[in-house]
Design a protein around this motif. Structure first.
Motif, short mmCIF file in Angstrom:
data_model
loop_
_atom_site.label_atom_id
_atom_site.label_comp_id
_atom_site.label_asym_id
_atom_site.label_seq_id
_atom_site.Cartn_x
_atom_site.Cartn_y
_atom_site.Cartn_z
N GLU A 216 56.89 55.09 -6.35
CA GLU A 216 58.08 55.30 -6.93
C GLU A 216 58.00 54.18 -7.91
O GLU A 216 58.28 52.78 -7.78
CB GLU A 216 59.20 55.24 -6.18
N GLN A 217 58.03 54.31 -9.32
CA GLN A 217 58.07 53.45 -10.35
C GLN A 217 57.03 52.44 -10.24
O GLN A 217 57.26 51.28 -10.82
CB GLN A 217 59.59 52.86 -10.49
N ASP A 218 55.92 52.79 -9.83
CA ASP A 218 54.87 51.90 -9.82
C ASP A 218 54.98 50.74 -8.77
O ASP A 218 54.77 49.49 -9.16
CB ASP A 218 54.08 51.38 -10.99
N LEU A 219 55.94 50.90 -7.68
CA LEU A 219 56.52 49.99 -7.06
C LEU A 219 55.27 48.98 -6.48
O LEU A 219 55.17 47.70 -6.61
CB LEU A 219 57.53 50.10 -6.12
N GLY A 220 54.32 49.66 -5.84
CA GLY A 220 53.24 49.10 -5.16
C GLY A 220 52.21 48.09 -6.11
O GLY A 220 52.14 47.13 -5.66
N THR A 221 51.88 48.78 -7.00
CA THR A 221 51.17 48.17 -8.08
C THR A 221 51.64 47.01 -8.69
O THR A 221 51.19 45.85 -8.93
CB THR A 221 50.29 48.86 -8.97
N THR A 222 52.98 47.05 -9.23
CA THR A 222 53.64 46.30 -9.88
C THR A 222 53.90 44.99 -8.87
O THR A 222 53.91 43.83 -9.27
CB THR A 222 55.04 46.60 -10.21
N SER A 223 54.38 45.23 -7.76
CA SER A 223 54.48 44.06 -6.55
C SER A 223 53.17 43.25 -6.38
O SER A 223 53.28 42.05 -6.45
CB SER A 223 54.86 44.46 -5.19
N LEU A 224 51.96 43.78 -6.51
CA LEU A 224 50.85 43.18 -6.47
C LEU A 224 50.43 42.10 -7.50
O LEU A 224 50.06 41.07 -7.50
CB LEU A 224 49.46 44.11 -6.11
N GLY A 225 50.84 42.88 -8.71
CA GLY A 225 50.81 42.07 -10.05
C GLY A 225 51.56 40.93 -9.93
O GLY A 225 51.05 39.83 -10.22
N ILE A 226 52.74 40.93 -9.68
CA ILE A 226 53.83 39.77 -9.29
C ILE A 226 53.30 38.89 -8.36
O ILE A 226 53.32 37.50 -8.39
CB ILE A 226 55.00 40.27 -8.87
N LEU A 227 52.61 39.48 -7.09
CA LEU A 227 52.16 38.63 -6.14
C LEU A 227 50.98 37.45 -6.63
O LEU A 227 51.06 36.38 -6.56
CB LEU A 227 51.38 39.50 -5.04
N TYR A 228 50.15 38.09 -7.38
CA TYR A 228 49.01 37.40 -7.84
C TYR A 228 49.32 36.43 -8.86
O TYR A 228 48.63 35.25 -9.30
CB TYR A 228 47.73 38.29 -8.31
N LEU A 229 50.47 36.87 -9.80
CA LEU A 229 50.78 35.94 -10.90
C LEU A 229 51.69 34.81 -10.20
O LEU A 229 51.36 33.54 -10.68
CB LEU A 229 51.73 36.67 -11.68
N SER A 230 52.31 35.15 -9.19
CA SER A 230 52.65 33.76 -8.27
C SER A 230 51.97 33.41 -7.72
O SER A 230 52.05 31.92 -7.81
CB SER A 230 53.70 34.68 -7.32
N PHE A 231 50.78 33.90 -7.08
CA PHE A 231 49.74 32.82 -6.60
C PHE A 231 49.06 32.12 -7.72
O PHE A 231 48.81 30.88 -7.37
CB PHE A 231 48.69 33.84 -6.01
#
Length: 424
Positions: free
Chosen positions: A39-54
Motif C-alpha cells: 500500500e502506497q509502496d510502504l515496504g520499498t519506501t521504508s527500506l529507502g528511508i532505512l538505508y538513507l538513515s544508515f
C-alpha cells in the motif's frame, strides 16, 4: 592480559552465529517488504528511508563505537532489529518509518562494531600465536562472512515454510513468521552478551578514561578522522569498490529478482534463487578467507570476483537468456550463484583489506565502508522505479570497471611501499 587461543576462536564463532541469527530474520523480512507492504509502496519506501538513515548515522558511528566499545555497540545495535521486526507485526507509516530510522542508527554501530571487534581479535590471535596478521584477518573474515551468508538460505526456507501454509489474503502466516523472527533475533542478542570485551578497545577506553577527554575533543577527533580518511590516497582508491559492493547487493534485491528471476520462473522462484545466491556466497566467503594472506592474495581474489560479476552483467546486457523449462530455471540459478560468488569475494576481501591498511583508525575505516555501501543501496532503492533495467546494467558494468581499476592502482602503486614489511 592475553586471552587463550581457544577463547579468541570461540568469540569469532559466537559473533558469526549471532549475526547469522539476527540477519536471517532481518534479511527475510527485507525480501518480503515489497510483497507484504504494497500500500502506497510502504515496504520499498521504508527500506529507502532505512538505508538513507544508515548512511547518515554511519558518519558518526565510529565516534559512538569508540565511546561505547565494540561489544556494547554490538549489543545495543540488536535493539533496532528487534524493533523493526516488531513493527512488521502491525505495519503502517507510524510504525515502519520510525523503526526504519532507528534501525539505520543501530545498523551503523553494529557493523562498525563487528568490523572493529573481528579485526582486533584477529590481530591479538596473530600476535599471541606468532602468525601472519594478514592470514589470520583473512581466515577470521572468511569464517564470519561464510556463516553470515547462510542467512539468505535459511531465512528463505523459514519464510517459505511458514507462509506457504497460509490461506489467500490471510495475515496469520505473516504474523507467525515475524513472531518467530523476533525470537530468533532475541537469541542472537543474548549470544552477543557472551562476547569478551574487545582487546584493543579495552586498552583504548582505559587510556581515554585517564585522559579525561571531553565530548568536544571527541567531536574534533571525529572530524579529523573523517577528513583524514578522505584525504588519504589509500582510502580514496578503495571507496569506489566499497560503493560498488553496496550497489551490487541492491541490484540483486531490487533488479535481478524482479527482471530476471520472476519472468522466467515466477515469484515462487525468488526464494530458491536467493537460496542459491546465499549458498554460493557462503562457500566463496569461506574459501576466499582461507586463501587470504596479504595484499597479493587479496588482489588476485578481487580480480577473480570482478571477472565473475562482469560475466554476469555482460550476459544480462546481451540479453542472453533461456526463457522456459528446466534449462531456464538452471540458468537463472547459475546467474544467482555467480552473483553470490562475487558478493562473497568483495565482502571478505574489503574487510580484510581495511583491517590491514588502517590499523590506527579501524572504526573510522569500517564507518567509511558502511557510509558508501548504504548510500549506494539507498540510491538504488529510490532510483530503481525510474531507471530501466538495461540502463542499470550498463551503470553497474561501468562502475565495476572503474572501481576495479581504482583498486588495481591502489595495489600496484600506493600500498606496495606501506606494506613492504608484511609483503609476501
Amino acid at each position: 592480559m592475553d586471552l587463550p587461543k581457544s577463547h579468541l576462536m570461540k568469540d569469532i564463532h559466537i559473533l558469526s552465529l549471532a549475526f547469522l541469527l539476527i540477519f536471517l530474520a532481518y534479511g527475510a523480512a527485507q525480501n518480503l517488504q515489497s510483497t507484504l507492504n504494497t500500500e502506497q509502496d510502504l515496504g520499498t519506501t521504508s527500506l529507502g528511508i532505512l538505508y538513507l538513515s544508515f548512511t547518515i548515522f554511519s558518519v558518526f558511528a565510529s565516534l559512538v563505537v569508540r565511546n561505547l566499545g565494540s561489544k556494547n555497540s554490538l549489543i545495543i545495535g540488536t535493539t533496532g532489529y528487534l524493533l523493526y521486526l516488531a513493527a512488521n507485526l502491525k505495519p503502517n507509516w507510524y510504525t515502519l518509518v520510525p523503526s526504519s530510522l532507528f534501525l539505520g542508527f543501530c545498523a551503523s554501530i553494529i557493523w562498525v562494531g563487528q568490523g572493529t571487534y573481528l579485526t582486533s581479535t584477529a590481530r591479538s590471535h596473530a600476535k599471541d600465536n606468532d602468525l601472519l596478521e594478514g592470514a589470520v584477518i583473512g581466515d577470521f573474515n572468511g569464517e564470519f562472512w561464510a556463516v553470515y551468508a547462510l542467512h539468505q538460505f535459511i531465512g528463505s526456507l523459514i519464510s517459505f515454510a511458514l507462509l506457504s501454509g497460509g490461506k489467500e489474503g490471510s495475515t496469520n502466516g505473516g504474523t507467525l513468521l515475524f513472531v518467530v523472527f523476533l525470537c530468533v533475533v532475541a537469541f542472537g542478542a543474548i549470544l552477543m552478551c557472551f562476547l569478551r570485551k574487545g582487546i584493543e578497545n579495552s586498552k583504548r577506553e582505559y587510556e581515554h578514561s585517564g585522559s579525561g577527554a571531553s565530548e568536544h575533543s571527541s567531536l574534533k577527533s571525529l572530524c579529523r578522522s573523517l577528513t583524514s580518511a578522505l584525504s588519504d590516497v589509500k582510502m580514496l582508491l578503495i571507496i569506489p569498490l566499497m560503493a560498488y559492493s553496496g550497489l551490487q547487493k541492491a541490484f540483486v534485491w531490487a533488479e535481478f529478482t524482479k527482471y530476471v528471476v520472476t519472468p522466467v520462473i515466477g515469484v515462487s522462484g525468488v526464494g530458491s534463487s536467493m537460496a542459491a545466491y546465499g549458498a554460493f556466497d557462503g562457500i566463496c566467503s569461506l574459501a576466499a578467507g582461507r586463501l587470504t594472506s596479504g595484499l597479493r592474495s587479496i588482489t588476485a581474489i578481487v580480480s577473480f570476483g570482478a571477472f565473475v560479476q562482469a560475466v554476469v552483467l555482460i550476459l544480462l546486457l546481451l540479453d542472453f537468456s533461456i526463457t522456459s523449462g528446466l534449462l531456464g530455471t538452471l540458468y537463472v540459478h547459475f546467474l544467482a550463484a555467480l552473483l553470490g560468488i562475487g558478493d562473497g569475494v568483495l565482502m571478505t576481501q574489503l574487510n580484510a583489506l581495511l583491517g590491514l591498511l588502517f590499523k590506527h583508525d579501524t572504526e573510522g575505516a569500517f564507518a567509511q565502508l558502511n557510509i558508501w555501501q548504504s548510500a549506494t543501496i539507498a540510491i538504488m532503492f529510490f532510483l530503481s522505479p525510474h531507471v530501466s533495467f538495461e540502463a542499470m546494467v550498463v551503470i553497474m558494468l561501468a562502475f565495476l570497471c572503474f572501481s576495479f581499476c581504482s583498486f588495481l592502482w591502489l595495489a600496484l602503486k600506493v600500498v606496495k611501499t606501506s606494506l613492504s614489511s608484511t609483503s609476501e
